[in-house]
Design a protein around this motif. Sequence first.
Motif, mmCIF file in Angstrom:
data_model
loop_
_atom_site.group_PDB
_atom_site.id
_atom_site.type_symbol
_atom_site.label_atom_id
_atom_site.label_comp_id
_atom_site.label_asym_id
_atom_site.label_seq_id
_atom_site.Cartn_x
_atom_site.Cartn_y
_atom_site.Cartn_z
ATOM 1 N N LEU A 7 0.843 -1.193 0.000
ATOM 2 C CA LEU A 7 0.000 0.000 0.000
ATOM 3 C C LEU A 7 0.879 1.245 0.000
ATOM 4 O O LEU A 7 2.015 1.214 0.478
ATOM 5 C CB LEU A 7 -0.925 -0.029 1.220
ATOM 6 N N PRO A 8 0.377 2.350 -0.558
ATOM 7 C CA PRO A 8 1.199 3.559 -0.616
ATOM 8 C C PRO A 8 1.714 3.996 0.755
ATOM 9 O O PRO A 8 0.997 3.940 1.752
ATOM 10 C CB PRO A 8 0.236 4.607 -1.195
ATOM 11 N N HIS A 9 2.971 4.419 0.781
ATOM 12 C CA HIS A 9 3.636 4.967 1.966
ATOM 13 C C HIS A 9 4.302 6.254 1.504
ATOM 14 O O HIS A 9 5.060 6.245 0.523
ATOM 15 C CB HIS A 9 4.673 3.978 2.504
ATOM 16 N N ALA A 10 4.034 7.361 2.170
ATOM 17 C CA ALA A 10 4.469 8.680 1.711
ATOM 18 C C ALA A 10 5.955 8.758 1.366
ATOM 19 O O ALA A 10 6.332 9.373 0.368
ATOM 20 C CB ALA A 10 4.120 9.732 2.758
ATOM 21 N N GLU A 11 6.816 8.131 2.135
ATOM 22 C CA GLU A 11 8.255 8.225 1.889
ATOM 23 C C GLU A 11 8.827 7.039 1.130
ATOM 24 O O GLU A 11 9.651 7.213 0.230
ATOM 25 C CB GLU A 11 9.002 8.347 3.217
ATOM 26 N N LEU A 12 8.442 5.835 1.515
ATOM 27 C CA LEU A 12 9.107 4.643 0.988
ATOM 28 C C LEU A 12 8.535 4.119 -0.320
ATOM 29 O O LEU A 12 9.238 3.480 -1.093
ATOM 30 C CB LEU A 12 9.080 3.527 2.037
ATOM 31 N N CYS A 13 7.248 4.387 -0.558
ATOM 32 C CA CYS A 13 6.589 3.830 -1.739
ATOM 33 C C CYS A 13 5.336 4.653 -2.043
ATOM 34 O O CYS A 13 4.211 4.165 -1.883
ATOM 35 C CB CYS A 13 6.252 2.364 -1.446
ATOM 36 N N PRO A 14 5.515 5.906 -2.470
ATOM 37 C CA PRO A 14 4.371 6.817 -2.608
ATOM 38 C C PRO A 14 3.234 6.307 -3.504
ATOM 39 O O PRO A 14 2.068 6.571 -3.232
ATOM 40 C CB PRO A 14 4.988 8.092 -3.192
ATOM 41 N N ALA A 15 3.558 5.584 -4.550
ATOM 42 C CA ALA A 15 2.528 5.104 -5.465
ATOM 43 C C ALA A 15 2.059 3.691 -5.138
ATOM 44 O O ALA A 15 1.208 3.151 -5.835
ATOM 45 C CB ALA A 15 3.056 5.149 -6.897
ATOM 46 N N GLY A 16 2.625 3.093 -4.106
ATOM 47 C CA GLY A 16 2.346 1.691 -3.850
ATOM 48 C C GLY A 16 3.131 0.847 -4.838
ATOM 49 O O GLY A 16 3.819 1.367 -5.714
ATOM 50 N N ALA A 17 3.046 -0.465 -4.702
ATOM 51 C CA ALA A 17 3.778 -1.358 -5.596
ATOM 52 C C ALA A 17 3.148 -2.735 -5.565
ATOM 53 O O ALA A 17 2.412 -3.083 -4.633
ATOM 54 C CB ALA A 17 5.242 -1.448 -5.167
ATOM 55 N N SER A 18 3.460 -3.514 -6.577
ATOM 56 C CA SER A 18 3.009 -4.890 -6.651
ATOM 57 C C SER A 18 4.068 -5.674 -7.403
ATOM 58 O O SER A 18 4.545 -5.231 -8.454
ATOM 59 C CB SER A 18 1.664 -4.948 -7.381
ATOM 60 N N PHE A 19 4.477 -6.826 -6.846
ATOM 61 C CA PHE A 19 5.540 -7.606 -7.471
ATOM 62 C C PHE A 19 5.468 -9.062 -7.025
ATOM 63 O O PHE A 19 4.869 -9.385 -6.009
ATOM 64 C CB PHE A 19 6.916 -7.018 -7.137
ATOM 65 N N ASP A 20 6.085 -9.934 -7.816
ATOM 66 C CA ASP A 20 6.186 -11.354 -7.470
ATOM 67 C C ASP A 20 7.238 -11.526 -6.398
ATOM 68 O O ASP A 20 8.251 -10.813 -6.375
ATOM 69 C CB ASP A 20 6.620 -12.178 -8.685
ATOM 70 N N ALA A 21 7.018 -12.503 -5.525
ATOM 71 C CA ALA A 21 7.996 -12.836 -4.485
ATOM 72 C C ALA A 21 8.053 -14.351 -4.349
ATOM 73 O O ALA A 21 7.014 -15.013 -4.303
ATOM 74 C CB ALA A 21 7.601 -12.203 -3.158
#
Length: 118
Positions: A7-21
């Motif tokens: 989910l979006p985080h103002a500093e670490l990942c402003p737009a959010g992200a989605s990826f395989d793990a």
Amino acid sequence: MPIITVLPHAELCPAGASFDAASGTSICDALIAHDIAIEHACEKSCACTTCHVIVRQGFNSLVPSEEEEDDLLDKAWGLTSVSRLSCQALVANADLTVEIPKYTINHAREHYDKDWDV
């Protein structure tokens, strides 16, 4: 391969992200490998709470936390019933949605290069 949605985080990942793990990878390592610089002041040794995440979806797919992790989580900012230390929570076979809390108990943010940790 399971998908981690951040989910979006103002500093670490402003737009959010989605990826395989890959299954068996810690959530912390997966975040770092995808350029999300989550704090991990104890170098992922289960000795602090700076890598605290809230697992909004897929929590029950994770191996239950151990007492040492639970004791540390009691000190985490924004603790919920679905909180985990991302260095201890290993991706299983289910997709996950994680939220990185706004704050940590760390007084100063360290700079980590993803190539140093994974």
